[in-house]
Design a protein around this motif. Structure first.
Motif, short mmCIF file in Angstrom:
data_model
loop_
_atom_site.label_atom_id
_atom_site.label_comp_id
_atom_site.label_asym_id
_atom_site.label_seq_id
_atom_site.Cartn_x
_atom_site.Cartn_y
_atom_site.Cartn_z
N ARG A 176 -15.84 25.24 -4.08
CA ARG A 176 -15.06 24.98 -5.30
C ARG A 176 -13.93 24.00 -5.05
N ALA A 177 -13.44 23.94 -3.82
CA ALA A 177 -12.28 23.09 -3.50
C ALA A 177 -12.67 21.68 -3.10
N MET A 178 -13.96 21.39 -3.01
CA MET A 178 -14.40 20.14 -2.39
C MET A 178 -14.81 19.04 -3.36
N ASP A 179 -14.58 19.19 -4.64
CA ASP A 179 -14.90 18.15 -5.62
C ASP A 179 -16.36 17.69 -5.47
N LEU A 180 -17.28 18.63 -5.60
CA LEU A 180 -18.69 18.32 -5.42
C LEU A 180 -19.22 17.35 -6.46
N GLU A 181 -18.58 17.28 -7.62
CA GLU A 181 -19.04 16.36 -8.66
C GLU A 181 -18.93 14.90 -8.23
N GLY A 182 -18.08 14.64 -7.24
CA GLY A 182 -17.91 13.26 -6.78
C GLY A 182 -18.84 12.87 -5.65
N VAL A 183 -19.71 13.78 -5.21
CA VAL A 183 -20.61 13.49 -4.10
C VAL A 183 -21.80 12.67 -4.58
N GLU A 184 -22.03 11.55 -3.92
CA GLU A 184 -23.16 10.70 -4.27
C GLU A 184 -24.13 10.50 -3.12
N SER A 185 -23.77 10.91 -1.91
CA SER A 185 -24.63 10.75 -0.74
C SER A 185 -25.92 11.54 -0.91
N GLN A 186 -27.02 10.99 -0.44
CA GLN A 186 -28.31 11.62 -0.66
C GLN A 186 -28.99 12.10 0.62
N GLY A 187 -28.99 11.30 1.66
CA GLY A 187 -29.69 11.67 2.88
C GLY A 187 -28.81 12.53 3.78
N TYR A 188 -28.97 12.37 5.08
CA TYR A 188 -28.18 13.16 6.01
C TYR A 188 -26.71 12.76 5.98
N CYS A 189 -26.41 11.65 5.35
CA CYS A 189 -25.01 11.27 5.14
C CYS A 189 -24.30 12.31 4.27
N PHE A 190 -25.08 13.06 3.50
CA PHE A 190 -24.52 14.13 2.68
C PHE A 190 -23.72 15.11 3.53
N GLN A 191 -24.23 15.40 4.75
CA GLN A 191 -23.52 16.33 5.62
C GLN A 191 -22.19 15.76 6.08
N ILE A 192 -22.16 14.47 6.39
CA ILE A 192 -20.90 13.83 6.79
C ILE A 192 -19.93 13.83 5.63
N ASP A 193 -20.44 13.53 4.45
CA ASP A 193 -19.62 13.48 3.24
C ASP A 193 -18.92 14.82 3.02
N LEU A 194 -19.67 15.92 3.07
CA LEU A 194 -19.07 17.22 2.83
C LEU A 194 -18.13 17.64 3.95
N THR A 195 -18.45 17.27 5.18
CA THR A 195 -17.55 17.57 6.29
C THR A 195 -16.22 16.87 6.09
N LEU A 196 -16.27 15.61 5.70
CA LEU A 196 -15.06 14.84 5.49
C LEU A 196 -14.23 15.42 4.35
N ARG A 197 -14.90 15.83 3.28
CA ARG A 197 -14.18 16.44 2.16
C ARG A 197 -13.50 17.74 2.58
N ALA A 198 -14.19 18.51 3.39
CA ALA A 198 -13.60 19.77 3.86
C ALA A 198 -12.38 19.52 4.73
N VAL A 199 -12.50 18.59 5.66
CA VAL A 199 -11.38 18.29 6.58
C VAL A 199 -10.20 17.73 5.82
N ARG A 200 -10.45 16.76 4.95
CA ARG A 200 -9.35 16.15 4.20
C ARG A 200 -8.78 17.07 3.13
N GLY A 201 -9.55 18.08 2.77
CA GLY A 201 -9.06 19.06 1.82
C GLY A 201 -8.25 20.17 2.48
N GLY A 202 -8.06 20.06 3.80
CA GLY A 202 -7.28 21.06 4.51
C GLY A 202 -8.00 22.35 4.79
N LEU A 203 -9.33 22.37 4.67
CA LEU A 203 -10.11 23.58 4.93
C LEU A 203 -10.32 23.76 6.44
N THR A 204 -10.51 24.99 6.84
CA THR A 204 -10.75 25.29 8.25
C THR A 204 -12.24 25.17 8.55
N VAL A 205 -12.57 24.24 9.45
CA VAL A 205 -13.96 23.99 9.83
C VAL A 205 -14.14 24.38 11.29
#
Length: 264
Positions: A176-205
Motif C-alpha cells: 500500500r505504501a509503494m505507489d503501485l499505480e506508477g509501476v510500468e516495468s514489465q519483465g524482471y526489471c519489475f523486481q528492481i522497480d519494486l525494490t527501489l520503491r521500497a528502499v526509497r519509501g523508507g521500508l525495511t528490506v
C-alpha cells in the motif's frame, strides 16, 4: 540495520504467475501447500495456450486454498503481479509472496521468508548473499545476474545485493505504501522497480539466503527484450539518482534543506 517487530502475518497469498506451465504447476502447488498449509495459492494465468489455466482451475476445484485469476493474455510479469497484489489487498491478506511456477524457487524455503517479515516490510529470497546459491546455471548466466545486480546496486545507491530476485514476500502495508499505480516495468526489471520503491519509501528490506534451482521442465521466459528493459530503466533511474545527489549537495552548500528523492 535494526529491525522493529511488526504485527504477525497470518493470512498469506502466494502469487504464482503462469504462461505455459501446465507440467510444472501441479507439483509446485502441492509443494507450497505442504510447506505453508495455511497459505492460499493464487495462480495468475495469462491465458496459456497449453491449457495451464484449465489445470489451475482443476486444482482450485479440489482445494479451497487454491484460486485462479484467468487473465486475457500474455501481458508481462509486472502486470500479472500487479493484478495479484490488487487481489490480495482486496481480499484482506496480510502478505503477498512472489514465486515462479517452474520450481526454481523452492517452496520449502518459503517459511524462512515469512519468518523474516516479523522484523521487516519486505523479505527477498537472495542468491547473491552469504549462504545463498544457484544450481545448474551456466557460468555465462551467473556472470550476467551478478553483473546486473552489482550495476543496479552501485548505480542506484541501494544496499540490496539481489534486487532482481523474484522470490520475495511483501507485507500488505508495504504494498500500500509503494505507489503501485506508477509501476510500468514489465519483465524482471519489475523486481528492481519494486525494490527501489521500497528502499526509497523508507521500508525495511531484508535478504534471506536461498538456493535457486534452474528449471528442469519447460522453457525460460528470459529474453533479450527483458534484459534491455532492465538495462534501460536502471540506467535512467541511476542518472536521476546521481543528478538528485548533485542537487542535494548544492542545496546543502547554500544552506537549504534537500528535498526527498522521488520514487522511480
Amino acid at each position: 540495520m535494526t529491525t522493529t517487530k511488526r504485527e504477525p502475518v497470518t493470512r498469506v497469498a502466494v502469487l504464482i504467475p503462469t504462461y505455459n506451465e501446465r507440467d510444472n504447476l501441479p507439483g509446485i502447488v502441492a509443494r507450497v501447500r505442504a510447506s505453508v498449509p495455511d497459505a492460499d495459492v493464487i495462480v495468475l494465468d495469462d491465458n496459456s495456450p497449453d491449457g495451464t489455466g484449465e489445470v489451475a482451475g482443476a486444482l482450485a476445484a479440489d482445494d479451497a486454498h487454491v484460486h485462479v485469476l484467468h487473465r486475457r493474455g500474455k501481458e508481462g510479469l509486472g502486470k500479472a503481479y500487479l493484478a495479484g497484489f490488487e487481489f490480495a489487498l482486496g481480499e484482506g491478506y496480510d502478505a503477498a509472496v512472489e514465486m515462479d511456477a517452474d520450481g526454481s524457487h523452492q517452496p520449502e524455503q518459503l517459511p524462512d521468508l515469512l519468518r523474516a517479515l516479523a522484523g521487516a516490510d519486505v523479505a527477498i529470497g537472495a542468491r547473491w548473499v552469504r549462504g545463498g546459491q544457484v544450481r545448474n546455471w551456466p557460468l555465462r548466466r551467473k556472470v550476467l545476474s551478478v553483473g546486473a545486480n552489482v550495476y543496479t546496486k552501485v548505480l542506484l545507491g541501494m544496499k540490496v545485493n539481489d534486487a532482481t530476485a523474484g522470490f520475495r514476500a511483501y507485507r500488505a502495508s508495504a504494498l500500500r505504501a509503494m505507489d503501485l499505480e506508477g509501476v510500468e516495468s514489465q519483465g524482471y526489471c519489475f523486481q528492481i522497480d519494486l525494490t527501489l520503491r521500497a528502499v526509497r519509501g523508507g521500508l525495511t528490506v531484508v535478504e534471506v539466503p536461498i538456493t535457486f534451482v534452474e528449471r528442469e521442465v519447460g522453457v525460460s521466459k528470459m529474453g533479450g527484450s527483458i534484459v534491455r528493459e532492465a538495462l534501460t530503466n536502471v540506467t535512467k533511474w541511476g542518472i536521476e539518482h546521481r543528478t538528485n545527489q548533485v542537487k542535494q549537495a548544492a542545496r546543502r552548500l547554500r544552506g537549504r534543506p534537500a528535498p526527498v528523492e522521488e520514487r522511480p
